[in-house]
Structure formats: C-alpha cells, structure tokens
Design a protein around this motif. Structure first.
Motif, short mmCIF file in Angstrom:
data_model
loop_
_atom_site.label_atom_id
_atom_site.label_comp_id
_atom_site.label_asym_id
_atom_site.label_seq_id
_atom_site.Cartn_x
_atom_site.Cartn_y
_atom_site.Cartn_z
N VAL A 232 40.34 -4.24 26.65
CA VAL A 232 40.99 -3.02 26.15
C VAL A 232 42.31 -3.45 25.53
N ASN A 233 42.48 -3.13 24.25
CA ASN A 233 43.70 -3.49 23.51
C ASN A 233 44.02 -4.97 23.64
N GLY A 234 42.98 -5.81 23.58
CA GLY A 234 43.15 -7.26 23.62
C GLY A 234 43.30 -7.84 25.01
N GLU A 235 43.36 -7.00 26.04
CA GLU A 235 43.49 -7.48 27.42
C GLU A 235 42.11 -7.54 28.08
N MET A 236 41.73 -8.72 28.58
CA MET A 236 40.44 -8.85 29.24
C MET A 236 40.44 -7.99 30.51
N ARG A 237 39.46 -7.13 30.64
CA ARG A 237 39.34 -6.24 31.80
C ARG A 237 38.17 -6.63 32.70
N GLN A 238 37.10 -7.06 32.09
CA GLN A 238 35.90 -7.38 32.86
C GLN A 238 35.35 -8.72 32.38
N GLN A 239 35.00 -9.56 33.32
CA GLN A 239 34.30 -10.80 33.04
C GLN A 239 33.30 -10.99 34.16
N GLY A 240 32.06 -11.14 33.79
CA GLY A 240 31.03 -11.31 34.80
C GLY A 240 29.85 -12.04 34.21
N ASN A 241 28.79 -12.07 34.97
CA ASN A 241 27.58 -12.75 34.54
C ASN A 241 26.39 -12.00 35.13
N THR A 242 25.30 -11.99 34.40
CA THR A 242 24.12 -11.29 34.90
C THR A 242 23.56 -11.94 36.17
N THR A 243 23.99 -13.14 36.49
CA THR A 243 23.58 -13.74 37.77
C THR A 243 24.15 -12.95 38.94
N ASP A 244 25.23 -12.20 38.70
CA ASP A 244 25.90 -11.45 39.76
C ASP A 244 25.40 -10.02 39.91
N MET A 245 24.38 -9.63 39.16
CA MET A 245 23.88 -8.27 39.23
C MET A 245 23.38 -7.97 40.65
N VAL A 246 23.69 -6.79 41.15
CA VAL A 246 23.21 -6.38 42.48
C VAL A 246 21.68 -6.33 42.47
N PHE A 247 21.10 -5.77 41.41
CA PHE A 247 19.66 -5.72 41.22
C PHE A 247 19.37 -6.37 39.87
N GLY A 248 18.45 -7.30 39.83
CA GLY A 248 18.09 -7.97 38.59
C GLY A 248 17.25 -7.09 37.68
N VAL A 249 17.06 -7.54 36.44
CA VAL A 249 16.31 -6.79 35.45
C VAL A 249 14.90 -6.47 35.94
N LYS A 250 14.21 -7.45 36.51
CA LYS A 250 12.84 -7.21 36.99
C LYS A 250 12.80 -6.10 38.03
N GLU A 251 13.74 -6.15 38.98
CA GLU A 251 13.75 -5.15 40.04
C GLU A 251 14.11 -3.76 39.49
N ILE A 252 15.08 -3.69 38.60
CA ILE A 252 15.51 -2.40 38.03
C ILE A 252 14.36 -1.73 37.28
N VAL A 253 13.74 -2.47 36.38
CA VAL A 253 12.69 -1.87 35.54
C VAL A 253 11.47 -1.50 36.39
N SER A 254 11.06 -2.37 37.28
CA SER A 254 9.92 -2.06 38.15
C SER A 254 10.22 -0.82 38.99
N HIS A 255 11.39 -0.77 39.58
CA HIS A 255 11.76 0.36 40.43
C HIS A 255 11.76 1.67 39.65
N LEU A 256 12.39 1.68 38.48
CA LEU A 256 12.42 2.91 37.68
C LEU A 256 11.02 3.36 37.29
N SER A 257 10.13 2.40 37.03
CA SER A 257 8.77 2.76 36.60
C SER A 257 7.96 3.41 37.73
N GLN A 258 8.44 3.32 38.94
CA GLN A 258 7.76 3.98 40.06
C GLN A 258 8.03 5.48 40.08
N PHE A 259 9.09 5.91 39.38
CA PHE A 259 9.52 7.31 39.43
C PHE A 259 9.47 8.03 38.09
N MET A 260 9.37 7.28 37.01
CA MET A 260 9.31 7.88 35.68
C MET A 260 8.51 6.97 34.77
N THR A 261 7.96 7.55 33.74
CA THR A 261 7.26 6.76 32.74
C THR A 261 8.28 6.27 31.73
#
Length: 148
Positions: free
Chosen positions: A70-99
């Motif tokens: 924000v305005n040149g100041e770094m606010r967030q730095q992370g990595n997808t390795t740190d995700m609480v739930f990975g992409v596979k888990e997120i997409v699979s889980h959502l597909s159980q409740f919605m198309t």
C-alpha cells in the motif's frame, strides 16, 4: 462442471490461476450485520488478472510467493506453502456443497498483514495505491476511490 470431486481430481477441473485482490469493506461486515459476503461484494471489489496462467505453466501452485503493498509499503508477504487449506482441499471441499462451473473463480485466502489486523487497524482510504501480486502469475495495481 465439478461436483463431488475428490482431491486427486481437482486439477482436472482447473483451467488456470490468476491474481485476485481480496477487498473487504469492514463497515459493511461489522456495522450492518453479517460478515463476509456483503463485505466482499461491492462494485469494483475482487479485481482479477492481469491474465490467466494455465495450470500446465505453473510448476507447483503450492509454492508461489504472494505479496501486497500500500503506497509502496510492503504489507503482506507470504507463500502458498503456508495456506491453511491447499488448493486441492479447497476445491474438493467446495464441490461437495455446490456445483462449480467453467469460469468460476475461487479466492483461496490472503497472507497475514491485512490492515484490519494491525494495531491500530489501518484501512484503505481514497488515493491509496494498492499493488498485489503472485510470483509467476503477475501483479495488479488499483487506486482507491471514495464510494459513489
């Protein structure tokens, strides 16, 4: 279409990946009853892009650097390795409740450092320049405007 898919099938249903700016209007969430949906659904919220990177062009989606400033100041730095739930888990889980349909976009979360979590909180204001990016996917830039 993806419905009731297992984690090992997830990448068969993903066209690609892009950058998304997960904007939140905290007053809508706190002062007007309710939580996420209305606070993330205003006009101009959730810009995506600058382009779609097909899954075959990403070596490991669970190993990408994510950042925001924000305005040149770094606010967030992370990595997808740190995700609480990975992409596979997120997409699979959502597909159980919605198309999930072609063209659907799923925001998978954001690293620590959002303004609401600062002490004291720091919220975006008109004129602020926000940049967000994911290594290998590109970056985007927005100038915050007052509500109309």
């Amino acid at each position: 279409r993806a419905q009731y898919i297992n984690e090992d099938e997830v990448f068969d249903h993903i066209a690609g990946f892009t950058v998304g700016h997960d904007v939140s209007e905290r007053a809508f969430q706190r002062e007007r009853g309710g939580q996420f949906t209305k606070g993330k659904s205003a006009v101009t919220f959730a810009p995506v892009g600058p382009h779609l990177v097909t899954r075959d062009n990403i070596k490991d989606v669970q190993s990408l650097s994510i950042w925001s400033e924000v305005n040149g100041e770094m606010r967030q730095q992370g990595n997808t390795t740190d995700m609480v739930f990975g992409v596979k888990e997120i997409v699979s889980h959502l597909s159980q409740f919605m198309t999930l349909n072609p063209g659907d976009i799923i925001f998978t979360g954001t690293p620590a450092g959002v303004g609401d979590g600062m002490d004291p909180p720091s919220y975006l204001k008109p004129g602020d320049i926000v940049r967000v990016g994911v290594d290998g996917l590109g970056s985007q830039r927005q100038i915050i405007e007052a509500p109309r």
